[in-house]
Design a protein around this motif. Structure first.
Motif, PDB file in Angstrom:
ATOM      1  N   TRP A 348       0.829  -1.218   0.000  1.00 51.03           N
ATOM      2  CA  TRP A 348       0.000   0.000   0.000  1.00 51.03           C
ATOM      3  C   TRP A 348       0.856   1.258   0.000  1.00 51.03           C
ATOM      4  N   SER A 349       1.920   1.249   0.802  1.00 48.19           N
ATOM      5  CA  SER A 349       2.705   2.482   0.978  1.00 48.19           C
ATOM      6  C   SER A 349       3.775   2.653  -0.083  1.00 48.19           C
ATOM      7  N   GLY A 350       4.220   1.569  -0.664  1.00 45.32           N
ATOM      8  CA  GLY A 350       5.329   1.630  -1.620  1.00 45.32           C
ATOM      9  C   GLY A 350       6.681   1.770  -0.930  1.00 45.32           C
ATOM     10  N   GLU A 351       6.674   1.734   0.405  1.00 47.82           N
ATOM     11  CA  GLU A 351       7.933   1.950   1.130  1.00 47.82           C
ATOM     12  C   GLU A 351       8.725   0.655   1.235  1.00 47.82           C
ATOM     13  N   THR A 352       9.482   0.386   0.209  1.00 47.20           N
ATOM     14  CA  THR A 352      10.365  -0.778   0.184  1.00 47.20           C
ATOM     15  C   THR A 352      11.581  -0.440  -0.656  1.00 47.20           C
ATOM     16  N   ASP A 353      12.689  -1.070  -0.325  1.00 50.93           N
ATOM     17  CA  ASP A 353      13.900  -0.860  -1.123  1.00 50.93           C
ATOM     18  C   ASP A 353      13.917  -1.729  -2.371  1.00 50.93           C
ATOM     19  N   MET A 354      12.921  -2.585  -2.536  1.00 52.61           N
ATOM     20  CA  MET A 354      12.885  -3.430  -3.738  1.00 52.61           C
ATOM     21  C   MET A 354      12.436  -2.533  -4.902  1.00 52.61           C
ATOM     22  N   ALA A 355      13.355  -2.210  -5.780  1.00 49.13           N
ATOM     23  CA  ALA A 355      13.056  -1.214  -6.823  1.00 49.13           C
ATOM     24  C   ALA A 355      11.897  -1.652  -7.708  1.00 49.13           C
ATOM     25  N   CYS A 356      11.844  -2.943  -8.035  1.00 51.27           N
ATOM     26  CA  CYS A 356      10.776  -3.422  -8.937  1.00 51.27           C
ATOM     27  C   CYS A 356       9.406  -3.259  -8.272  1.00 51.27           C
ATOM     28  N   VAL A 357       9.316  -3.593  -6.985  1.00 47.54           N
ATOM     29  CA  VAL A 357       8.027  -3.534  -6.277  1.00 47.54           C
ATOM     30  C   VAL A 357       7.622  -2.080  -6.036  1.00 47.54           C
ATOM     31  N   ALA A 358       8.577  -1.261  -5.591  1.00 46.97           N
ATOM     32  CA  ALA A 358       8.266   0.153  -5.305  1.00 46.97           C
ATOM     33  C   ALA A 358       7.740   0.832  -6.570  1.00 46.97           C
ATOM     34  N   ASP A 359       8.299   0.475  -7.718  1.00 44.48           N
ATOM     35  CA  ASP A 359       7.868   1.087  -8.981  1.00 44.48           C
ATOM     36  C   ASP A 359       6.416   0.720  -9.312  1.00 44.48           C
ATOM     37  N   VAL A 360       6.061  -0.542  -9.130  1.00 45.19           N
ATOM     38  CA  VAL A 360       4.679  -0.963  -9.441  1.00 45.19           C
ATOM     39  C   VAL A 360       3.703  -0.298  -8.477  1.00 45.19           C
ATOM     40  N   VAL A 361       4.066  -0.239  -7.193  1.00 49.67           N
ATOM     41  CA  VAL A 361       3.133   0.352  -6.227  1.00 49.67           C
ATOM     42  C   VAL A 361       2.936   1.844  -6.521  1.00 49.67           C
ATOM     43  N   ALA A 362       4.024   2.550  -6.855  1.00 51.01           N
ATOM     44  CA  ALA A 362       3.881   3.979  -7.185  1.00 51.01           C
ATOM     45  C   ALA A 362       2.992   4.135  -8.421  1.00 51.01           C
ATOM     46  N   GLN A 363       3.174   3.234  -9.364  1.00 48.74           N
ATOM     47  CA  GLN A 363       2.387   3.300 -10.599  1.00 48.74           C
ATOM     48  C   GLN A 363       0.899   3.045 -10.350  1.00 48.74           C
ATOM     49  N   VAL A 364       0.586   2.052  -9.535  1.00 49.17           N
ATOM     50  CA  VAL A 364      -0.843   1.796  -9.301  1.00 49.17           C
ATOM     51  C   VAL A 364      -1.459   2.921  -8.460  1.00 49.17           C
ATOM     52  N   ARG A 365      -0.683   3.481  -7.566  1.00 43.76           N
ATOM     53  CA  ARG A 365      -1.209   4.618  -6.789  1.00 43.76           C
ATOM     54  C   ARG A 365      -1.571   5.778  -7.726  1.00 43.76           C
ATOM     55  N   ASP A 366      -0.689   6.074  -8.679  1.00 44.74           N
ATOM     56  CA  ASP A 366      -0.884   7.250  -9.544  1.00 44.74           C
ATOM     57  C   ASP A 366      -1.788   6.987 -10.741  1.00 44.74           C
ATOM     58  N   HIS A 367      -1.795   5.744 -11.256  1.00 46.52           N
ATOM     59  CA  HIS A 367      -2.503   5.470 -12.512  1.00 46.52           C
ATOM     60  C   HIS A 367      -3.561   4.368 -12.413  1.00 46.52           C
ATOM     61  N   ALA A 368      -3.632   3.682 -11.281  1.00 52.99           N
ATOM     62  CA  ALA A 368      -4.565   2.552 -11.123  1.00 52.99           C
ATOM     63  C   ALA A 368      -4.345   1.509 -12.210  1.00 52.99           C
ATOM     64  N   TYR A 369      -3.097   1.373 -12.626  1.00 53.66           N
ATOM     65  CA  TYR A 369      -2.779   0.478 -13.747  1.00 53.66           C
ATOM     66  C   TYR A 369      -1.398  -0.130 -13.568  1.00 53.66           C
ATOM     67  N   VAL A 400      -6.599  -1.867  -6.135  1.00 50.98           N
ATOM     68  CA  VAL A 400      -5.643  -0.927  -6.732  1.00 50.98           C
ATOM     69  C   VAL A 400      -5.826  -0.692  -8.235  1.00 50.98           C
ATOM     70  N   PHE A 401      -6.603  -1.532  -8.921  1.00 52.07           N
ATOM     71  CA  PHE A 401      -6.694  -1.401 -10.380  1.00 52.07           C
ATOM     72  C   PHE A 401      -8.047  -0.853 -10.832  1.00 52.07           C
ATOM     73  N   ALA A 402      -7.993   0.058 -11.793  1.00 50.86           N
ATOM     74  CA  ALA A 402      -9.237   0.611 -12.332  1.00 50.86           C
ATOM     75  C   ALA A 402     -10.027  -0.455 -13.090  1.00 50.86           C
ATOM     76  N   ASP A 403      -9.344  -1.477 -13.599  1.00 51.08           N
ATOM     77  CA  ASP A 403     -10.046  -2.503 -14.389  1.00 51.08           C
ATOM     78  C   ASP A 403     -10.435  -3.719 -13.545  1.00 51.08           C
ATOM     79  N   ALA A 404     -10.365  -3.581 -12.202  1.00 52.96           N
ATOM     80  CA  ALA A 404     -10.611  -4.749 -11.356  1.00 52.96           C
ATOM     81  C   ALA A 404     -12.101  -5.032 -11.200  1.00 52.96           C
TER      82      ALA A 404
END
Ligand code: FAD
Ligand code: DLZ
Ligand code: SF4
Length: 517
Positions: A348-369, A400-404
């Motif tokens: 939910w927060s995106g607060e992780t040092d895992m770059a791949c995971v943090a990127d997806v969480v930031a993306q779903v927060r901003d774009h729901a995609y 988290v997804f607009a298409d869910a």
């Protein structure tokens, strides 16, 4: 918006039934009938949907109601802030029946089992006839899918897809696939080449009416996940068509080659971004596929791209919906690997040092995609390796997804991503260590973790979790034909090495907050 007693037919149109050819509207008599559309609290909160999803549905519903009214159709439209609203679709149907005294009700079957069950229960309490029509957003009816599945030991998507190709005639040469091959997926697994630049997708800037809805949603659903600042969803058929035309021109040619690729900070890449428009009825699945096929026939897009794209729509989209309706409600309760952990808070927060995971969480927060591989191999894979309980995972994907919508979310999450269904949708779990993500993305280069490491402090967490997952689930998975290779590698590890992996994996789970529920 008018609500005169009509005595005609009352036609229910749900927020994801906004197509011009909706079966519930067939035979509509504008002089006598009334269309009922209702923004209701129950639908907006049965999961705490991303704010963008609620804004998309309300904006699209209002635009559709305006278009119907402009065509002379009487619409009883209930807004979310309507003081008299009962807060549910069944309640609003009841109120409309009382107010309008229709001769009968016509509705299109719901996408989700939950609402269909509620409306069936409601019908039992009514004396007027309520006709339920086929869901016109799909090419394969529920009955056809049930017939197709009869007597099959395994429901393999590939066989279903081939039948759909024959039925629709898409990419067919008589009774053979064009090019002599049904499925070109093997050509579609490229990782990012150096200096790879995806096309810049303009999406749809919100109209004035949509901006008003966005402001309402921001105020009313402030506690829901996600931001509205970058809302860019098509809310009308015309906007959806413009987005799709852009995709045909700029992204379809690269769709095959780059559909599995992930690049940090890149959202749409070569993907169409049309799932919401298909699910809401703003685009027609067959027309979309025919348009893509025409690009190949005109020489403007390669076959691997067009075949791959069409397979997602007449194959996967129809298949998962068929499985959902065939197996519900029992399907939702499956937990084949007995996963019982919490979902880490960083989902939910995106607060992780895992770059791949943090990127997806930031993306779903901003774009729901997020695109398919981000959903499957980053967030889904990690949740499965951690042993997160299916209910926790499903909740996250629904939010988290607009298409869910559950008919598509659940088979993908339960079936594709976590193997909770025990192999109904996928023949093996899509488990992978960091090497897969490293091959398909540019994330590892800027990550604090070492993608090659397994046991040291800065080792990529996917690695120990991956081997531990296979080890823990060996009684259930070691016999699967498609997992023979990794199990062979595992069997070559010493008991001490396996013990160290197990300890590292458990420490990782606890450090991430994936404690037993
Ligand atoms: P593109 O990649 O451009 O594909 C074109 C179309 O094909 C999509 O619009 C979609 O309608 C269809 N499609 C592609 N893959 C699938 C699939 N696996 N299942 C069904 N249809 C597919 N899709 C949803 O629409 N809603 C969900 O809630 C959802 N949850 C998912 C959860 C997980 C764990 C995974 C692995 C996948 C999920 N998908 C879901 C499928 C897929 O990720 C999305 O359909 C796709 O990313 C939508 O983006 P797009 O329109 O850009 O798709
Ligand atoms: C998703 C959604 C939301 C957020 N709100 C509404 C609504 O207020 N009114 C409505 O008719 N439909 C809404 N929907 C779509 C429904 O949830 C959808 O029709 C069911 O999940 C069945 O697929
Ligand atoms: Fe993700 Fe591991 Fe790569 Fe970091 S090193 S980006 S955690 S796969």
């Amino acid at each position: 918006m008018v609500c005169n007693p009509s005595g005609g037919v009352l036609r229910l149109v749900l927020g994801d039934q906004l197509g011009a050819n909706l079966s519930a509207l067939e035979g509509l008599n504008p002089a006598a009938d009334t269309v009922l559309m209702a923004e209701v609290a129950d639908e907006a909160t049965y999961v705490l949907h991303h704010k963008q999803k609620i804004a998309l549905i309300f904006a699209a519903m209002r635009a559709h109601a305006r278009a119907l009214e402009a065509g002379g159709v009487r619409v009883r439209y209930i807004r979310i802030d309507d003081a008299g609203s009962t807060g549910s679709i069944a309640g609003e149907l009841g109120r409309a029946i009382e107010a309008l005294a229709p001769t009968r009700v016509v509705r299109t079957a719901c996408g989700e089992w939950r609402l269909e069950a509620a409306l069936e229960a409601f019908a039992q309490t009514q004396s007027i006839p309520i006709e339920v029509r086929e869901d016109s957003r799909f090419l394969c009816s529920r009955a056809d899918f049930a017939r197709w599945s009869e007597g099959r030991r395994d429901l393999t998507m590939e066989w279903f897809y081939r039948d759909m190709r024959r039925r629709t005639g898409l990419l067919m040469d008589g009774d053979q696939p064009v090019g002599g091959v049904w499925n070109l997926d093997r050509d579609n697994r490229n990782g990012p080449a150096r200096h790879l630049r995806p096309p810049t997708n303009p999406r749809t800037p919100p109209s004035h009416a949509t901006r008003q809805v966005i402001a309402e949603v921001e105020a009313r659903f402030a506690d829901h996940f996600g931001g509205l600042e970058q809302f860019a969803w098509a809310t009308t058929a015309a906007e959806a068509q413009a987005e799709f035309d852009w995709f045909l021109d700029h992204a379809l040619p690269g769709f095959g080659q780059w559909q599995d690729t992930m690049l940090l900070g890149e959202t749409w890449m070569w993907h169409a971004g049309i799932s919401t428009s298909l699910h809401l009825g703003l685009l027609d699945p067959l027309e979309v596929c025919r348009a893509a096929e025409a690009r190949w026939r005109d020489g403007r897009a390669p076959l691997n791209a067009v075949e791959g794209f069409i397979r997602q729509i007449i194959g996967w989209r129809e298949f998962v919906r068929g499985v959902y309706w065939l197996k519900m409600p029992e399907y939702a309760l499956r937990n084949a690997l007995q996963a019982d952990r919490r979902l880490p808070w960083f989902y939910w927060s995106g607060e992780t040092d895992m770059a791949c995971v943090a990127d997806v969480v930031a993306q779903v927060r901003d774009h729901a995609y997020a695109h398919h591989i981000q959903r499957l191999m980053v967030t889904g894979n990690l949740a499965m390796l951690l042993g997160v309980a299916p209910a926790e995972i499903n909740d996250w994907y629904m939010v988290v997804f607009a298409d869910a919508f559950e008919w598509v979310e659940l088979p993908n999450t339960h079936g594709m991503a976590t193997f909770a269904d025990g192999g109904i949708v996928g023949s093996k779990p899509y488990a992978a260590g960091g090497a897969y993500i490293n091959r398909m993305s540019n994330a590892c280069g800027s990550c604090r973790y070492d993608v090659k490491g397994r046991l040291q402090d800065d080792a990529c967490p996917f690695n120990a979790l991956y081997w531990d997952f296979l080890d823990r689930n060996a009684p259930r998975l070691a016999g699967l034909h498609r997992l023979q290779m990794p199990y062979k590698t595992l069997s070559r590890m010493t008991p001490e090495e396996r013990q160290r992996i197990r300890a590292k994996a458990e420490a990782t789970r606890l450090a991430m907050g994936a404690a037993p529920l």
